[in-house]
Design a protein around this motif. Structure first.
Motif, mmCIF file in Angstrom:
data_model
loop_
_atom_site.group_PDB
_atom_site.id
_atom_site.type_symbol
_atom_site.label_atom_id
_atom_site.label_comp_id
_atom_site.label_asym_id
_atom_site.label_seq_id
_atom_site.Cartn_x
_atom_site.Cartn_y
_atom_site.Cartn_z
ATOM 1 N N SER A 84 0.877 -1.322 0.002
ATOM 2 C CA SER A 84 -0.114 0.099 0.203
ATOM 3 C C SER A 84 0.675 1.192 -0.001
ATOM 4 O O SER A 84 0.287 2.296 -0.179
ATOM 5 N N ASP A 85 2.040 1.087 0.254
ATOM 6 C CA ASP A 85 3.184 2.155 0.323
ATOM 7 C C ASP A 85 3.067 3.204 -1.364
ATOM 8 O O ASP A 85 2.939 2.458 -2.146
ATOM 9 N N GLU A 86 3.007 4.390 -1.137
ATOM 10 C CA GLU A 86 3.056 5.085 -2.315
ATOM 11 C C GLU A 86 4.526 5.380 -2.541
ATOM 12 O O GLU A 86 4.499 6.030 -3.762
ATOM 13 N N LYS A 87 5.190 5.309 -1.959
ATOM 14 C CA LYS A 87 6.700 5.388 -2.596
ATOM 15 C C LYS A 87 7.626 4.188 -1.647
ATOM 16 O O LYS A 87 7.347 3.762 -0.710
ATOM 17 N N ASP A 88 8.727 4.146 -2.386
ATOM 18 C CA ASP A 88 9.823 3.020 -1.716
ATOM 19 C C ASP A 88 10.362 3.410 -0.621
ATOM 20 O O ASP A 88 10.503 4.622 -0.279
ATOM 21 N N ARG A 89 10.819 2.574 0.236
ATOM 22 C CA ARG A 89 11.572 2.782 1.543
ATOM 23 C C ARG A 89 13.052 2.313 1.134
ATOM 24 O O ARG A 89 13.427 1.765 0.289
ATOM 25 N N TYR A 90 13.802 2.520 2.378
ATOM 26 C CA TYR A 90 15.388 2.240 2.088
ATOM 27 C C TYR A 90 15.839 1.335 3.505
ATOM 28 O O TYR A 90 15.474 1.510 4.230
ATOM 29 N N PHE A 91 16.017 -0.096 2.680
ATOM 30 C CA PHE A 91 16.540 -1.042 3.626
ATOM 31 C C PHE A 91 17.827 -1.084 3.537
ATOM 32 O O PHE A 91 18.544 -1.462 2.703
ATOM 33 N N HIS A 92 18.220 -0.967 4.828
ATOM 34 C CA HIS A 92 19.903 -0.996 5.262
ATOM 35 C C HIS A 92 20.174 -2.323 5.790
ATOM 36 O O HIS A 92 19.624 -2.461 6.864
ATOM 37 N N ILE A 93 20.972 -3.059 5.174
ATOM 38 C CA ILE A 93 21.243 -4.562 5.729
ATOM 39 C C ILE A 93 22.577 -4.501 6.529
ATOM 40 O O ILE A 93 23.471 -3.993 5.722
ATOM 41 N N TYR A 94 22.919 -5.026 7.584
ATOM 42 C CA TYR A 94 24.022 -4.977 8.443
ATOM 43 C C TYR A 94 24.319 -6.292 8.758
ATOM 44 O O TYR A 94 23.407 -7.289 9.040
ATOM 45 N N TYR A 95 25.622 -6.413 8.948
ATOM 46 C CA TYR A 95 26.015 -7.976 9.295
ATOM 47 C C TYR A 95 27.327 -7.458 10.392
ATOM 48 O O TYR A 95 28.311 -6.863 10.173
ATOM 49 N N ASN A 96 27.182 -8.317 11.420
ATOM 50 C CA ASN A 96 28.125 -8.176 12.355
ATOM 51 C C ASN A 96 28.649 -9.324 12.934
ATOM 52 O O ASN A 96 27.916 -10.423 13.396
ATOM 53 N N ASP A 97 30.009 -9.565 12.706
ATOM 54 C CA ASP A 97 30.759 -11.173 12.829
ATOM 55 C C ASP A 97 30.335 -11.546 14.500
ATOM 56 O O ASP A 97 30.276 -12.438 14.663
ATOM 57 N N ARG A 98 30.536 -10.643 15.478
ATOM 58 C CA ARG A 98 30.508 -10.816 16.819
ATOM 59 C C ARG A 98 28.863 -11.026 16.893
ATOM 60 O O ARG A 98 28.719 -12.121 18.054
ATOM 61 N N LYS A 99 28.082 -10.296 16.478
ATOM 62 C CA LYS A 99 26.409 -10.755 16.543
ATOM 63 C C LYS A 99 26.263 -12.080 15.943
ATOM 64 O O LYS A 99 25.272 -12.800 16.671
ATOM 65 N N HIS A 100 26.957 -12.418 14.994
ATOM 66 C CA HIS A 100 26.934 -13.776 14.332
ATOM 67 C C HIS A 100 27.220 -14.710 15.295
ATOM 68 O O HIS A 100 26.348 -15.852 15.564
ATOM 69 N N ALA A 101 28.387 -14.859 15.977
ATOM 70 C CA ALA A 101 28.718 -15.667 16.873
ATOM 71 C C ALA A 101 27.618 -15.914 17.992
ATOM 72 O O ALA A 101 27.408 -16.996 18.556
#
Length: 293
Positions: A55-72
């Motif tokens: 239903s959005d009338e315009k696009d959004r901005y998806f910022h994807i992050y990766y953290n090694d410590r968070k992964h562990a």
């Protein structure tokens, strides 16, 4: 929100269904890239423009992050969760166990006489595809913004908001707001106002110290708010025999380093000390004169 001119930032963990497909689609394309490194937060990030809702009338901005410590850390949480389920199943082998979507999500159970009174757990088998899929999403999180910005700008914006929330939550601890201990609305409002001003000053001190640490590249033990205040409290004034207040001792090297973050130096302390000494001397003289009268 768009029609009323509101912008927003939303944080979503990588395992959430809303962004899991997006994370998996771009997984492996930016995690090891130096160009995508955001050193201030020790993460890698990238930005994708797309719709959040149909239903959005315009696009959004998806910022994807990766953290090694968070992964562990997140992978260890997954492994512990699986270990706890296995331990539960071992204890209940040969017994009837209640239905559990959480268990059946990760394990295929073999039940004897399923659906009958004497049903019993016989064995189980890991759903490795489900567990592998969850592990693949460990270490990822996504920020969604309504306005166009880079991944670094988005995480800076989000972290600044996070710091503000933690600051006001901390009001209950180091500002004593857990129990105000006053009677009457007027006293309460006055105390809250003073606490609010104190938080603003404390946050300014924190920001100055943080900027200095970032600029110098070194974080000394005294470059925290509690440690800096404790060190500056050592700058004392004493009353001399001529009834004049003077700085007790020279400003130390540590104090000079802290003062530098606020655009001050030892000369400023001496100037302020002399001015304060004159004010105190005048007050003392006036008080003595009134006492004699």
């Amino acid at each position: 929100m768009d029609h009323h001119g509101y912008s927003f930032v939303i944080m979503v963990k990588g395992m959430k269904d809303l962004v899991s497909e997006l994370v998996l689609k771009h997984r492996g394309s930016f995690e090891q890239s130096r160009a995508n490194s955001i050193r201030s937060y020790k993460v890698n990030g990238m930005t994708v423009k797309m719709q959040l809702f149909h239903s959005d009338e315009k696009d959004r901005y998806f910022h994807i992050y990766y953290n090694d410590r968070k992964h562990a850390a997140e992978r260890e949480n997954v492994e512990r969760k699986i270990d706890r389920i296995v331990e539960f199943l071992e204890k209940n082998r040969g017994k009837k166990i209640p239905p559990s979507p959480n268990i059946e999500k990760y394990f295929k159970l073999e039940i004897y006489n399923k659906g009958k009174e004497d049903e019993r757990l016989l064995a189980w088998r890991e759903r490795t595809d489900v567990i592998d899929g969850e592990i693949a999403l460990c270490g990822y999180f996504v920020l969604i913004t309504s306005e166009s910005m880079t991944a670094e700008e988005a995480i800076n914006l989000y972290k600044s908001r996070d710091v503000s929330e933690k600051l006001f939550r901390g009001d209950k601890s180091y500002m004593g707001a857990r129990a105000e201990r006053v009677y009457g609305n007027e006293s309460l409002e006055t105390k809250l106002f003073i606490e609010f001003i104190a938080l603003i000053i404390r946050n300014k001190i924190y920001t100055c110290l943080k900027d200095e640490v970032k600029e110098s590249g070194q974080k000394e033990n005294y470059m925290t708010v509690p440690a800096a205040l404790k060190e500056l409290e050592k700058i004392d004034m004493i009353k001399s025999s001529d009834n004049t207040y003077r700085i007790d001792h020279a400003v130390s090297a540590t104090q000079k380093a802290i003062l530098k973050t606020f655009g001050m130096n030892a000369a400023d302390i001496k100037t302020l000390g002399r001015a304060l000494g004159e004010d105190l001397k005048n007050v003392t003289v006036k008080a003595n004169a009134e006492r004699e009268d």
